[in-house]
Design an enzyme around this catalytic site. Sequence first.
Site, mmCIF file in Angstrom:
data_model
loop_
_atom_site.group_PDB
_atom_site.id
_atom_site.type_symbol
_atom_site.label_atom_id
_atom_site.label_comp_id
_atom_site.label_asym_id
_atom_site.label_seq_id
_atom_site.Cartn_x
_atom_site.Cartn_y
_atom_site.Cartn_z
ATOM 1 N N LYS A 113 92.239 -55.560 -68.318
ATOM 2 C CA LYS A 113 92.671 -54.231 -67.856
ATOM 3 C C LYS A 113 91.492 -53.249 -67.936
ATOM 4 C CE LYS A 113 96.259 -52.898 -66.828
ATOM 5 N NZ LYS A 113 96.944 -52.814 -65.509
ATOM 6 N N THR A 118 96.533 -49.011 -69.530
ATOM 7 C CA THR A 118 97.208 -49.140 -70.814
ATOM 8 C C THR A 118 96.380 -48.564 -71.960
ATOM 9 O OG1 THR A 118 97.927 -50.803 -72.421
ATOM 10 C CG2 THR A 118 96.260 -51.503 -70.872
ATOM 11 N N ASP A 119 97.072 -48.148 -73.020
ATOM 12 C CA ASP A 119 96.372 -47.693 -74.229
ATOM 13 C C ASP A 119 95.566 -48.822 -74.871
ATOM 14 O OD1 ASP A 119 98.515 -49.188 -75.252
ATOM 15 O OD2 ASP A 119 99.386 -47.535 -76.411
ATOM 16 N N GLU A 120 95.908 -50.084 -74.533
ATOM 17 C CA GLU A 120 95.250 -51.214 -75.199
ATOM 18 C C GLU A 120 93.767 -51.315 -74.867
ATOM 19 O OE1 GLU A 120 97.227 -54.908 -75.533
ATOM 20 O OE2 GLU A 120 99.214 -54.004 -75.632
ATOM 21 N N TYR A 177 93.982 -59.891 -72.375
ATOM 22 C CA TYR A 177 94.751 -58.955 -71.531
ATOM 23 C C TYR A 177 94.058 -57.601 -71.462
ATOM 24 C CZ TYR A 177 98.120 -55.257 -70.536
ATOM 25 O OH TYR A 177 98.718 -54.123 -70.039
#
Length: 344
Positions: free
Chosen positions: A162, A132-134, A158
Amino acid sequence: MADARDAKTILVTGGCGFIGANFVHLLLRERPAWRVLNLDALTYAGNLANVADVAGDPRYQFLRVDLTDAEALQRALAGVRPDAVVHFAAESHVDRSILGPEAFLKTNVNGTFHLLELVRKWPGCRHVQVSTDEVYGSLSDTDPRFCETTPINPSSPYSASKAAADLLVQAYHHTFGLDTITTRCSNNYGPYQFPEKLIPLMVINSLAGKPLPVYGTGRNVRDWIHVEDHCRGVLAALERGRSGEVYHFGGNAERANIDIVRQIAVTLTGSDALIQLVQDRPGHDWRYAMATDKSERELGWAPQWAFDAGLRATIDWYVQNRAWWQQILNKDYLIFYDKLYGGR
Ligand code: NAD
Ligand code: DAU
């Protein structure tokens, strides 16, 4: 890695979730010679209804396995030799990670570790880590978009879980020579998205005449991509990505949350009267935006959906598939919803 005409076995984890189910559909539609093993624990977010239409397909098999249980995982996959693993399974909702981080560490970190240990035993197997970009953290309004070399700097439990999984994948590539690809994508929308995420939540609440809770000022920005475009990107990375590399996918559609919610509300109710600004998400990242030049250049990928058309099609899907989300609302989701929004 794989030629579309060869018979390949692809292990998809999390194929009963939102993106995984869309990916299973894409594979069975566009790679008719491939066999798909869908491994999923069926957590609150996993739903067999998402893949009900392919359940009888002889090329498809479902395995109910929890990745946090290493022994069960080994037992379930004994004798299986996949050509590739596409790893979607995760705890995926930021708000849940704030309420209870542990499940995120167990599934996203330990679960990925258990899977990587198995992949080591399958010579030639490619591991695609769907990330994810997060993991990059937050941008200001004027910062340049994230690129594949931007330092990892996650802010929520989260995104930290990741990021940890991504680093494990990178380590297994460098140390053990595993054939890995890491994909990082921006916010997805489309059919089968669990109604805790912004777009389906706002569609369903609009249809029910319920308040539309927008966090903080509503000016936080996300880059929205249709799930089909993400799934095509993951397939392109699986087939054409260079081992050990990271590839980005994004929709070229940066929008402030309030603008999206207003668009949904006006489409479905004719006004924005249901919108309520509520207490902000703790540690709320301000903006995400993805540079996708590398994927366009190396994978020949580009998003096909324009945001307004994709949002309209998604709203129509939820209007036409009430039974799908009604069945979800009748379960555990409501307990979480009350816990989360009751205090706001
Ligand atoms: P989702 O929550 O809809 O689905 C997750 C699936 O994983 C469910 O079917 C669930 O049952 C399964 N799962 C969870 N824990 C498991 C475990 N311990 N063992 C086996 N299966 C388990 O998630 P999603 O939105 O489809 O996201 C899929 C992946 O894509 C995730 O890795 C997420 O981080 C990543 N991603 C999502 C987005 C997005 O916008 N949704 C964007 C970029 C990346
Ligand atoms: O960017 C990719 C990520 O996108 C994925 O890695 C995650 O798995 C996925 O859940 C998503 O994370 P977000 O936190 O960005 O998505 P969410 O739909 O929860 O929220 C989108 C934005 O809308 C965010 O700024 C928070 C805000 N929001 C969300 C909800 C649920 C609201 O204002 N009100 C809400 O009720």
